[in-house]
Structures are given as C-alpha cells and as structure tokens.
Design a protein around this motif. Structure first.
Motif: not given
Length: 241
Positions: A11-30
């Motif tokens: 609530f009252a947040c955005t996709h930016a809250d996932w930046q550390p996790l997206a950076a970690h998993f992004g090279p190996h997962h869509p």
C-alpha cells in the motif's frame, strides 16, 4: 527454464521496493515488478483500486506474458494481491512468498477522512528508528493520491474479512512467509522476535499446514530493503526448489 518472478509492492509503495531483489535475481530469472493501479507511474481512478482488481491485473500479466511456473512475491498489501492472483490463475503459479503480511480480522472497515495524517502515522510505525530510508518511504506514501488511499485502505480490510481464509486455504503450491513485524492488540506495529507467533502467522499455519515460516528479527516492515540478503537467502530456497 528459469522461473519468472513477479514482485507486488504494498500500500502506497512502488516497484522500487524490489530493487535489491530484482538486481540479485534478474541475471537468472525474468523479473516483473509493476506499479499497481493508483501507485507510482500507474494512474487510476479510486474506484478501480482494490485487492480484487489488483489480483486480476497480476493474473492478466501472467496470461498476457504467457508466464508459467511463476513465483509470486508480495509485500504487505501485496500479500493479499498475490493470493488473489493465485485464486484467479492457479495453474500459472509455482510458488508464493508473503513478506511481512498481516490480517485485519473481521472488524468493520474504517473510513479514512484525512489520508495524509493517517498515512504519516501508519508509515512512521513501520521503522524501528528514524532513517533516511524511512523518511523517503514516508514521503513517498504521502504522494499517493488521497482519494486512492482513502478508498483502498478500507477495501483491504474488507478483503481480509471476506477472502483471506478462503485464499490461504486454496494454496496448494509451496508457500513461504517471511515476517519481521506484527500489529499488536493496540494496532501498533512492533518488531517480531525469533520464536514468537502472531494471529496472522497462526492463521497461515491453520489454513496452509505446509507453509514455511521464517522470522527476521530486529527489522522494520520493509525487510526486503532493510535486510535484503536475509530475504534473498530464504527466497532462493523457494525459487530453486
């Protein structure tokens, strides 16, 4: 094939809250991390903002991108959204992770007449001590259109009362719950200690006996930003299973 990961903010947040996790998993997962209606870059009318609508939107994302074997990861309000999305499209989901979720019970939804004041008090409680991160997240929450916040917040409570137990009981895929805080009897958010339980965690255990519950103590309501490596460690076990 690598499992697609779908991150759903609170609530009252955005996709930016996932930046550390997206950076970690992004090279190996869509990676998919949308801004929900009314949040961030996604504008919407207040009447279109609800858990049911958000869940339908995430299910439509799974269908539209033809994602199969997806892992749905929700934070706070996003826990409700991913559970609703699973109800809508269970065949496309391989696992679910709920990060610092809650259950507001069956009490009547409370109307919000002064969203900025309510939001400030609510978000200030989400951090154990003042910090730059906390200040930024509080200020961001205040940028949510007041009409959206006032409409959406009571709809979360209504969804809890009408759908939470049914949604949990429907979960047949692996479920990971990562918890760092809880709302006490006075509706104040406090840190959770190792070995403690809460009404929310008890509800999960009753309805999803196979759920795996992990506690990250000493953190506020945003463990994916405050202690990302701990969250990543637990998610790896779910994603790679």
């Amino acid at each position: 094939m690598a499992k697609p990961l779908v991150f759903v903010h609170g609530f009252a947040c955005t996709h930016a809250d996932w930046q550390p996790l997206a950076a970690h998993f992004g090279p190996h997962h869509p990676i998919f991390a949308p801004d929900l209606r009314g949040h961030g870059a996604t504008h919407a009318r207040p009447e279109d903002c609800s858990i049911e609508t958000y869940g339908s939107d995430i299910a439509a994302l799974l269908e539209g991108k033809d994602l199969k074997g997806a892992v749905l990861i929700g934070h706070s309000m996003g826990c409700r959204v991913v559970l609703q999305a699973y109800l809508n499209a269970p065949d496309r989901v391989a696992a679910i992770a709920l990060i610092d979720g809650s259950f507001q019970g069956s009490r009547p939804p409370v109307a919000i007449e002064d969203y900025p004041n309510v939001a400030r008090k609510m978000f200030e409680q989400m951090f154990l001590a003042p910090s730059e991160l906390g200040t930024a997240i509080i200020e961001r929450a205040l940028r949510l259109p007041a009409t959206v916040g006032a409409a959406l917040f009571p709809r979360m409570a209504r969804w809890d009362a009408e759908n939470m137990e049914r949604a949990l009981a429907a979960v047949k895929v692996p479920l990971l719950v990562i918890q760092s805080t809880y709302l006490n009897a006075e509706r104040k958010r406090v840190a959770l200690k190792a070995g403690e339980t809460t009404p929310w965690l008890d509800l999960v255990r009753r309805n999803v006996p196979h759920a795996r519950i992990e506690i990250i103590s000493g953190m506020g309501h945003f463990p994916q930003l405050e202690a990302p490596q701990a969250v990543i460690k637990y998610l790896v076990g779910l994603i790679d299973a």
